[in-house]
Design a protein around this motif. Structure first.
Motif, PDB file in Angstrom:
ATOM      1  N   MET A 149      51.943  -3.639 -13.649  1.00 20.99           N
ATOM      2  CA  MET A 149      51.165  -3.104 -14.555  1.00 20.99           C
ATOM      3  C   MET A 149      51.649  -1.891 -15.508  1.00 20.99           C
ATOM      4  N   SER A 150      51.124  -2.041 -16.872  1.00 20.31           N
ATOM      5  CA  SER A 150      51.813  -0.810 -17.653  1.00 20.31           C
ATOM      6  C   SER A 150      50.893   0.362 -17.523  1.00 20.31           C
ATOM      7  N   ALA A 151      51.400   1.279 -18.317  1.00 21.38           N
ATOM      8  CA  ALA A 151      50.849   2.587 -17.972  1.00 21.38           C
ATOM      9  C   ALA A 151      49.672   2.809 -19.235  1.00 21.38           C
ATOM     10  N   GLY A 152      49.670   1.770 -20.139  1.00 19.39           N
ATOM     11  CA  GLY A 152      48.475   1.941 -20.956  1.00 19.39           C
ATOM     12  C   GLY A 152      47.322   0.964 -20.743  1.00 19.39           C
ATOM     13  N   ALA A 153      47.433   0.271 -19.646  1.00 19.48           N
ATOM     14  CA  ALA A 153      46.432  -0.791 -19.443  1.00 19.48           C
ATOM     15  C   ALA A 153      45.172  -0.121 -18.725  1.00 19.48           C
ATOM     16  N   VAL A 154      44.042  -0.658 -19.158  1.00 14.38           N
ATOM     17  CA  VAL A 154      42.676   0.092 -18.760  1.00 14.38           C
ATOM     18  C   VAL A 154      42.173  -0.763 -17.574  1.00 14.38           C
ATOM     19  N   VAL A 155      41.691  -0.509 -16.522  1.00  8.45           N
ATOM     20  CA  VAL A 155      41.205  -1.325 -15.316  1.00  8.45           C
ATOM     21  C   VAL A 155      39.789  -1.022 -15.397  1.00  8.45           C
ATOM     22  N   GLN A 156      39.023  -2.049 -15.453  1.00 11.14           N
ATOM     23  CA  GLN A 156      37.800  -2.158 -15.439  1.00 11.14           C
ATOM     24  C   GLN A 156      37.166  -2.823 -14.264  1.00 11.14           C
ATOM     25  N   LYS A 157      36.193  -2.030 -13.360  1.00  5.44           N
ATOM     26  CA  LYS A 157      35.604  -2.653 -12.482  1.00  5.44           C
ATOM     27  C   LYS A 157      34.414  -3.711 -13.014  1.00  5.44           C
ATOM     28  N   LEU A 158      34.404  -4.968 -12.075  1.00  8.45           N
ATOM     29  CA  LEU A 158      33.497  -5.828 -12.385  1.00  8.45           C
ATOM     30  C   LEU A 158      31.986  -5.503 -11.884  1.00  8.45           C
ATOM     31  N   ALA A 159      30.932  -5.997 -12.701  1.00 12.92           N
ATOM     32  CA  ALA A 159      29.670  -5.401 -12.350  1.00 12.92           C
ATOM     33  C   ALA A 159      29.349  -6.291 -11.185  1.00 12.92           C
ATOM     34  N   LYS A 160      28.320  -5.696 -10.349  1.00 15.86           N
ATOM     35  CA  LYS A 160      28.255  -6.274  -8.854  1.00 15.86           C
ATOM     36  C   LYS A 160      27.156  -7.516  -9.091  1.00 15.86           C
ATOM     37  N   PRO A 161      27.193  -8.621  -8.763  1.00 20.68           N
ATOM     38  CA  PRO A 161      25.953  -9.447  -8.959  1.00 20.68           C
ATOM     39  C   PRO A 161      24.878  -8.902  -8.339  1.00 20.68           C
ATOM     40  N   GLN A 162      23.749  -9.674  -8.811  1.00 22.07           N
ATOM     41  CA  GLN A 162      22.399  -9.239  -8.330  1.00 22.07           C
ATOM     42  C   GLN A 162      22.103  -9.882  -7.234  1.00 22.07           C
ATOM     43  N   LEU A 163      22.104  -9.404  -5.873  1.00 22.85           N
ATOM     44  CA  LEU A 163      21.959 -10.286  -4.835  1.00 22.85           C
ATOM     45  C   LEU A 163      20.459 -10.056  -4.127  1.00 22.85           C
ATOM     46  N   ARG A 164      19.915  -9.028  -4.304  1.00 23.87           N
ATOM     47  CA  ARG A 164      18.397  -8.811  -3.635  1.00 23.87           C
ATOM     48  C   ARG A 164      17.579  -9.165  -4.761  1.00 23.87           C
ATOM     49  N   GLY A 165      16.263  -9.919  -4.663  1.00 22.11           N
ATOM     50  CA  GLY A 165      15.324 -10.148  -5.567  1.00 22.11           C
ATOM     51  C   GLY A 165      15.715 -11.219  -6.450  1.00 22.11           C
ATOM     52  N   LEU A 166      16.746 -11.762  -6.606  1.00 24.14           N
ATOM     53  CA  LEU A 166      17.162 -12.680  -7.352  1.00 24.14           C
ATOM     54  C   LEU A 166      16.299 -13.971  -7.437  1.00 24.14           C
ATOM     55  N   TYR A 167      16.177 -14.353  -6.313  1.00 23.65           N
ATOM     56  CA  TYR A 167      15.133 -15.732  -6.149  1.00 23.65           C
ATOM     57  C   TYR A 167      13.634 -15.402  -6.677  1.00 23.65           C
ATOM     58  N   ASP A 168      13.328 -14.208  -6.365  1.00 23.12           N
ATOM     59  CA  ASP A 168      11.918 -13.770  -6.703  1.00 23.12           C
ATOM     60  C   ASP A 168      11.704 -13.616  -8.189  1.00 23.12           C
ATOM     61  N   LYS A 169      12.714 -13.253  -8.715  1.00 23.76           N
ATOM     62  CA  LYS A 169      12.823 -12.866 -10.113  1.00 23.76           C
ATOM     63  C   LYS A 169      12.966 -14.378 -11.117  1.00 23.76           C
ATOM     64  N   LYS A 170      13.998 -15.164 -10.571  1.00 29.14           N
ATOM     65  CA  LYS A 170      13.807 -16.435 -11.335  1.00 29.14           C
ATOM     66  C   LYS A 170      12.635 -17.359 -10.979  1.00 29.14           C
ATOM     67  N   THR A 171      12.038 -17.085  -9.729  1.00 30.51           N
ATOM     68  CA  THR A 171      10.912 -17.965  -9.673  1.00 30.51           C
ATOM     69  C   THR A 171       9.753 -17.400 -10.533  1.00 30.51           C
ATOM     70  N   LYS A 172       9.618 -15.952 -10.788  1.00 31.14           N
ATOM     71  CA  LYS A 172       8.619 -15.644 -11.877  1.00 31.14           C
ATOM     72  C   LYS A 172       8.897 -16.116 -13.065  1.00 31.14           C
ATOM     73  N   PHE A 173      10.122 -16.084 -13.449  1.00 36.22           N
ATOM     74  CA  PHE A 173      10.352 -16.764 -14.722  1.00 36.22           C
ATOM     75  C   PHE A 173      10.203 -18.137 -15.134  1.00 36.22           C
ATOM     76  N   HIS A 174      10.586 -18.745 -13.886  1.00 34.33           N
ATOM     77  CA  HIS A 174      10.319 -20.288 -14.154  1.00 34.33           C
ATOM     78  C   HIS A 174       8.738 -20.602 -14.010  1.00 34.33           C
ATOM     79  N   LEU A 175       8.086 -19.798 -13.311  1.00 36.47           N
ATOM     80  CA  LEU A 175       6.584 -20.064 -13.213  1.00 36.47           C
ATOM     81  C   LEU A 175       6.019 -19.654 -14.461  1.00 36.47           C
ATOM     82  N   VAL A 176       6.246 -18.590 -15.098  1.00 35.14           N
ATOM     83  CA  VAL A 176       5.733 -18.283 -16.349  1.00 35.14           C
ATOM     84  C   VAL A 176       6.004 -19.386 -17.314  1.00 35.14           C
ATOM     85  N   PHE A 177       7.375 -19.542 -17.349  1.00 36.24           N
ATOM     86  CA  PHE A 177       7.762 -20.535 -18.355  1.00 36.24           C
ATOM     87  C   PHE A 177       7.047 -22.130 -18.071  1.00 36.24           C
ATOM     88  N   SER A 178       6.819 -22.422 -17.064  1.00 36.31           N
ATOM     89  CA  SER A 178       6.173 -23.659 -16.712  1.00 36.31           C
ATOM     90  C   SER A 178       4.763 -23.812 -17.209  1.00 36.31           C
TER      91      SER A 178
END
Length: 82
Positions: free
Chosen positions: A1-30
């Protein structure tokens, strides 16, 4: 790795409440979509159909239509007398 390279962390995926969030969205949309389709059917097909039936039956003479069909011999219980 070169000295000028910037290392970024990846954002963590949302694991808690994802099903509820998607279900609410699909319910309202339908619900919104079904109401929209229902209204489009009512005003796009239902109302013009009601107007067409009302216009047809405004000038429809059932007795005249019966006589026409009787003269054609469509009814087995009515004699064809001209």
């Amino acid at each position: 790795m070169s000295a000028g390279a910037v290392v970024q962390k990846l954002a963590k995926p949302q694991l808690r409440g994802l099903y509820d969030k998607k279900t609410k969205f699909h319910l309202v949309f339908s619900i919104v979509l079904s109401i929209g389709v229902g209204l489009a059917y009512k005003y796009g097909i239902g109302e013009p159909r009601k107007k067409a039936y009302a216009e047809f039956y405004k000038h429809y003479d059932a007795e005249k239509d019966f006589e026409r069909m009787r003269k054609l011999g469509l009814f087995s219980s009515c004699p064809v007398d001209d």
